[in-house]
Design a protein around this motif. Structure first.
Motif, mmCIF file in Angstrom:
data_model
loop_
_atom_site.group_PDB
_atom_site.id
_atom_site.type_symbol
_atom_site.label_atom_id
_atom_site.label_comp_id
_atom_site.label_asym_id
_atom_site.label_seq_id
_atom_site.Cartn_x
_atom_site.Cartn_y
_atom_site.Cartn_z
ATOM 1 N N PHE A 286 47.846 36.355 36.249
ATOM 2 C CA PHE A 286 46.398 36.430 36.040
ATOM 3 C C PHE A 286 46.046 35.917 34.643
ATOM 4 N N ASP A 287 44.898 35.288 34.548
ATOM 5 C CA ASP A 287 44.353 34.832 33.271
ATOM 6 C C ASP A 287 43.018 35.543 33.044
ATOM 7 N N SER A 288 43.024 36.506 32.134
ATOM 8 C CA SER A 288 41.811 37.282 31.843
ATOM 9 C C SER A 288 41.222 36.914 30.487
ATOM 10 N N SER A 289 41.453 35.680 30.061
ATOM 11 C CA SER A 289 40.974 35.261 28.738
ATOM 12 C C SER A 289 39.471 35.411 28.597
ATOM 13 N N SER A 290 38.735 35.241 29.688
ATOM 14 C CA SER A 290 37.271 35.301 29.624
ATOM 15 C C SER A 290 36.715 36.708 29.792
ATOM 16 N N MET A 291 37.567 37.678 30.056
ATOM 17 C CA MET A 291 37.103 39.041 30.327
ATOM 18 C C MET A 291 37.035 39.853 29.036
ATOM 19 N N THR A 292 36.019 40.697 28.959
ATOM 20 C CA THR A 292 35.838 41.544 27.778
ATOM 21 C C THR A 292 36.212 42.993 28.035
ATOM 22 N N GLN A 293 36.545 43.308 29.299
ATOM 23 C CA GLN A 293 36.966 44.659 29.620
ATOM 24 C C GLN A 293 38.056 44.624 30.685
ATOM 25 N N GLU A 294 38.714 45.742 30.869
ATOM 26 C CA GLU A 294 39.823 45.841 31.811
ATOM 27 C C GLU A 294 39.350 45.552 33.236
ATOM 28 N N VAL A 295 40.206 44.833 33.999
ATOM 29 C CA VAL A 295 39.921 44.517 35.396
ATOM 30 C C VAL A 295 40.857 45.352 36.266
ATOM 31 N N LYS A 296 40.293 46.000 37.286
ATOM 32 C CA LYS A 296 41.088 46.872 38.150
ATOM 33 C C LYS A 296 41.165 46.323 39.562
ATOM 34 N N THR A 297 42.049 46.920 40.359
ATOM 35 C CA THR A 297 42.194 46.534 41.755
ATOM 36 C C THR A 297 40.965 46.950 42.551
ATOM 37 N N GLY A 298 40.493 46.066 43.417
ATOM 38 C CA GLY A 298 39.357 46.399 44.264
ATOM 39 C C GLY A 298 38.923 45.223 45.101
ATOM 40 N N HIS A 299 38.001 45.462 46.045
ATOM 41 C CA HIS A 299 37.571 44.425 46.973
ATOM 42 C C HIS A 299 36.248 43.781 46.590
ATOM 43 N N ARG A 300 35.596 44.232 45.527
ATOM 44 C CA ARG A 300 34.264 43.737 45.197
ATOM 45 C C ARG A 300 34.372 42.486 44.329
ATOM 46 N N THR A 301 34.246 41.339 44.950
ATOM 47 C CA THR A 301 34.410 40.085 44.225
ATOM 48 C C THR A 301 33.330 39.904 43.168
ATOM 49 N N GLU A 302 32.117 40.333 43.453
ATOM 50 C CA GLU A 302 31.029 40.112 42.510
ATOM 51 C C GLU A 302 31.111 41.032 41.299
ATOM 52 N N PHE A 303 31.950 42.068 41.378
ATOM 53 C CA PHE A 303 32.096 43.002 40.263
ATOM 54 C C PHE A 303 33.393 42.747 39.484
ATOM 55 N N GLY A 304 34.054 41.630 39.788
ATOM 56 C CA GLY A 304 35.219 41.239 39.013
ATOM 57 C C GLY A 304 36.497 41.953 39.364
ATOM 58 N N ASP A 305 36.535 42.639 40.505
ATOM 59 C CA ASP A 305 37.778 43.301 40.907
ATOM 60 C C ASP A 305 38.840 42.253 41.234
ATOM 61 N N GLU A 306 40.114 42.678 41.213
ATOM 62 C CA GLU A 306 41.217 41.761 41.489
ATOM 63 C C GLU A 306 42.166 42.328 42.528
ATOM 64 N N MET A 307 42.996 41.452 43.079
ATOM 65 C CA MET A 307 44.015 41.835 44.051
ATOM 66 C C MET A 307 45.251 40.986 43.823
ATOM 67 N N CYS A 308 46.396 41.484 44.285
ATOM 68 C CA CYS A 308 47.669 40.756 44.205
ATOM 69 C C CYS A 308 48.392 40.954 45.529
ATOM 70 N N ASN A 309 48.301 39.966 46.402
ATOM 71 C CA ASN A 309 48.863 40.084 47.751
ATOM 72 C C ASN A 309 49.638 38.832 48.134
ATOM 73 N N LEU A 310 50.711 39.027 48.858
ATOM 74 C CA LEU A 310 51.419 37.955 49.552
ATOM 75 C C LEU A 310 51.799 38.475 50.927
ATOM 76 N N TYR A 311 51.672 37.622 51.933
ATOM 77 C CA TYR A 311 51.955 37.995 53.310
ATOM 78 C C TYR A 311 52.973 37.026 53.875
ATOM 79 N N LEU A 312 54.068 37.564 54.321
ATOM 80 C CA LEU A 312 55.187 36.766 54.806
ATOM 81 C C LEU A 312 55.273 36.895 56.322
ATOM 82 N N MET A 313 55.216 35.751 57.008
ATOM 83 C CA MET A 313 55.354 35.736 58.452
ATOM 84 C C MET A 313 56.803 35.455 58.824
#
Length: 571
Positions: A286-313
């Motif tokens: 992740f590159d959070s150079s532009s962020m001024t506060q901590e980013v947490k896990t979540g589904h709200r894209t407009e609120f800056g939440d993040e995710m880390c997923n990989l799916y292996l078939m």
């Protein structure tokens, strides 16, 4: 490759945004054929009042057996953040109209099975011939539920959706499954490169044949990759598993992708086989150079939440779904109604004890094993890729009451090696012999196992030796003194079985006379031994297996009628 889909919903917070089935070519349109039907599922003119709203619609599926062979999205990322297609026995009350969040259940009965996911203008999916998702008819999936996540306020009625392309016909003998990797984390502000790791060990019994993958982050993700972690005993760095911290260990990275690219499943250039006991690590950068506060896990894209997923078939010979959530593995498997029918294989007639080798050869010739012939079978194993059956047999030689002499029956009475080829390799699909070798090498074949590299480990109770061969018959390692039974560190007495670890070290069940387990390095150097004295005394340790995820050695102690479990150090 023909694959039958096995599927179960894997809900990891707001995790599963993906199709759980993909293989083959991608394109912007789906090209059907004369036997292909289609079902179009669209939103019924939806509008939204705020950001990040979810809508769903359900559709009854055909009353006869059908198989999804392709999926064509009808949406744009300018309006839709993602779409999920669920398969249900019956839909829930949330499955028609506005839903509150992603995690609202879509199914009233049956599992919330996610059949497909779309995001970032991913192209259509077309499955190869013989690959499909069983729906309608006798399957568990009687309804399809499409859920759409609108990322923006939609004023004009929207009809985003997708097309299911169907085929009528029989399914195929392999099951496809999903291994999802998901993490809960936070990213500090103003960090140009912050890494999130998630690692699990595969605690299964069948190899997994991986053929496609998909990654997912939000706006701050720059790269997601998976690598095969080194065994701890092979680590050359400070990290326990030996994985390079910043970019992954060269040669060990199995797959990697920029999460800002279209988020559909991507075919692997070549099949990746995951063996039981192997550790897989997923890393998100992740590159959070532009962020001024901590980013947490979540589904709200407009609120800056993040995710880390990989799916292996992957596909395997049994249905399963796996989750790796914050370094913890969950294994989920459930049987579904099998629409393939029963594979009718003629039963093999029983053979009396000590049947003459000529009689055995006449029997097996009906199964395409002539002209090689086969005698008493000491060991059976599948090749690393499971496409071949390997047989270790005794040719015309018969292990009888007169085969050994001595106080412990430790001296083989036969004076010559077996003349026939004792290794037979059979293609499982055609039942044809593809290779055979071993003439003049063995006295009394016994144990056969295959390691993670596909090498063959053989034991010979007459030679009192253990061998490591390539599948083509190249000798890589010999341990033990030829035709000399003994109790020394590098001696055996009628060894029965070998289990090799992923780091190359191996354990020998030694066997009929010594009744002990001996551990060796990958180069064949003695490490330790146990089991010949109380309170852990064996009485013919006949088979041995490793569970590296649990750090266990399992020994079948035949005459004591028990299976004993030890740590890999023998405790």
């Amino acid at each position: 490759m023909s694959i039958k889909l096995f599927l179960r919903c894997v809900c990891c917070g707001y995790v599963l945004l993906l199709s759980v089935f993909f293989n083959g070519a991608q394109g912007n349109s789906f090209i059907g054929n004369s036997t292909t039907d289609r079902i179009e599922i669209r939103m019924p003119g939806s509008t939204t009042d705020k950001l990040d709203e979810y809508f769903a619609i359900s559709v009854k599926l055909p009353v006869d057996d059908a198989f999804v062979v392709g999926i064509e999205p009808l949406a744009s990322s300018a309006t839709v953040h993602h779409m999920l297609l669920y398969g249900c026995q019956t839909p829930s009350s949330n499955a028609n109209g506005r839903t509150s969040v992603l995690m609202d259940p879509m199914c009233a009965t049956g599992h919330d099975s996610i059949l497909y996911g779309w995001a970032k203008d991913a192209p259509a999916l077309k499955f190869p011939e013989g690959v499909g998702i069983a729906i309608g008819g006798r399957s568990e999936i009687q309804f399809a539920v499409l859920q759409v996540h609108y990322r923006v306020i939609v004023k004009e009625p929207d009809s985003s959706g997708l097309v299911l392309h169907l085929s009528r016909g029989a399914a195929t003998p392999y099951y496809a499954g999903l291994w999802s990797f998901a993490s809960w984390f936070s990213v500090p502000p103003r960090s140009p490169r912050h890494l999130i790791h998630n690692q699990c060990c595969y605690q299964g019994t069948l190899p997994l044949h991986s053929f496609a993958f998909r990654v997912h982050t939000h706006a701050l993700g720059t790269q997601v990759w998976m690598e095969r972690a080194l065994p701890s005993s092979s680590s050359s760095g400070s990290r326990e598993d030996g994985v390079k911290e910043e970019t992954g260990e060269p040669g060990r990275v199995l797959m990697s992708r920029d999460p800002q690219l279209p988020q559909g499943f991507v075919s692997l250039k070549s099949e990746v086989v995951i063996q039981p006991g192997e550790k897989l690590r997923v890393t998100c950068a992740f590159d959070s150079s532009s962020m001024t506060q901590e980013v947490k896990t979540g589904h709200r894209t407009e609120f800056g939440d993040e995710m880390c997923n990989l799916y292996l078939m992957f596909y395997a010979e049994a249905p399963m779904t796996l989750e790796c959530n914050n370094n913890k593995l969950n294994k989920i498997g459930r049987e579904t109604e099998d629409l393939r029918g029963v594979l009718e294989t003629p039963p093999l007639p029983a053979l009396p004890a000590n049947t003459a080798a000529s009689s055995v050869r006449r029997h097996v010739s009906t199964h395409q094993l002539a002209p090689v012939g086969m005698g008493q079978v000491g060991g059976l194993a599948l090749s690393r890729n499971e496409d071949q059956l390997i047989v270790f047999h005794r040719g015309a030689r018969v292990w009888s009451a007169d085969s050994f002499s001595g106080a412990k029956e430790e001296h083989v009475t036969h004076t010559e090696t077996i003349k026939e080829d004792t290794i037979i390799i059979i293609d499982r699909a055609s039942r044809a012999i593809v290779a055979h070798w071993g003439s003049g090498l063995f006295f009394m074949p016994h144990g056969l196992s295959v390691d993670h590299q596909g090498n063959l480990w053989l034991t010979d109770c007459g030679l009192h030796q253990v061998f490591k061969y390539t599948p083509t018959g190249e000798l890589l390692l010999t341990v033990g003194e030829r035709l000399v039974p003994g109790t020394g560190q590098l001696q055996f007495c009628k060894p029965t079985s070998v289990a090799a670890a992923t780091d190359g070290s191996f354990y020998v069940a030694d066997g009929y006379c010594n009744s002990r387990v001996t551990h060796f390095s990958a180069q064949g150097a003695f490490q330790s031994t146990w089991g010949s004295a109380s309170p852990k005394a064996f009485n013919v340790p006949h088979s041995i297996r490793i569970d590296e995820c649990q750090n266990w050695i399992l020994v079948a102690d035949r005459e004591n009628e028990r299976v004993e479990v030890f740590r890999m150090d023998g405790e």
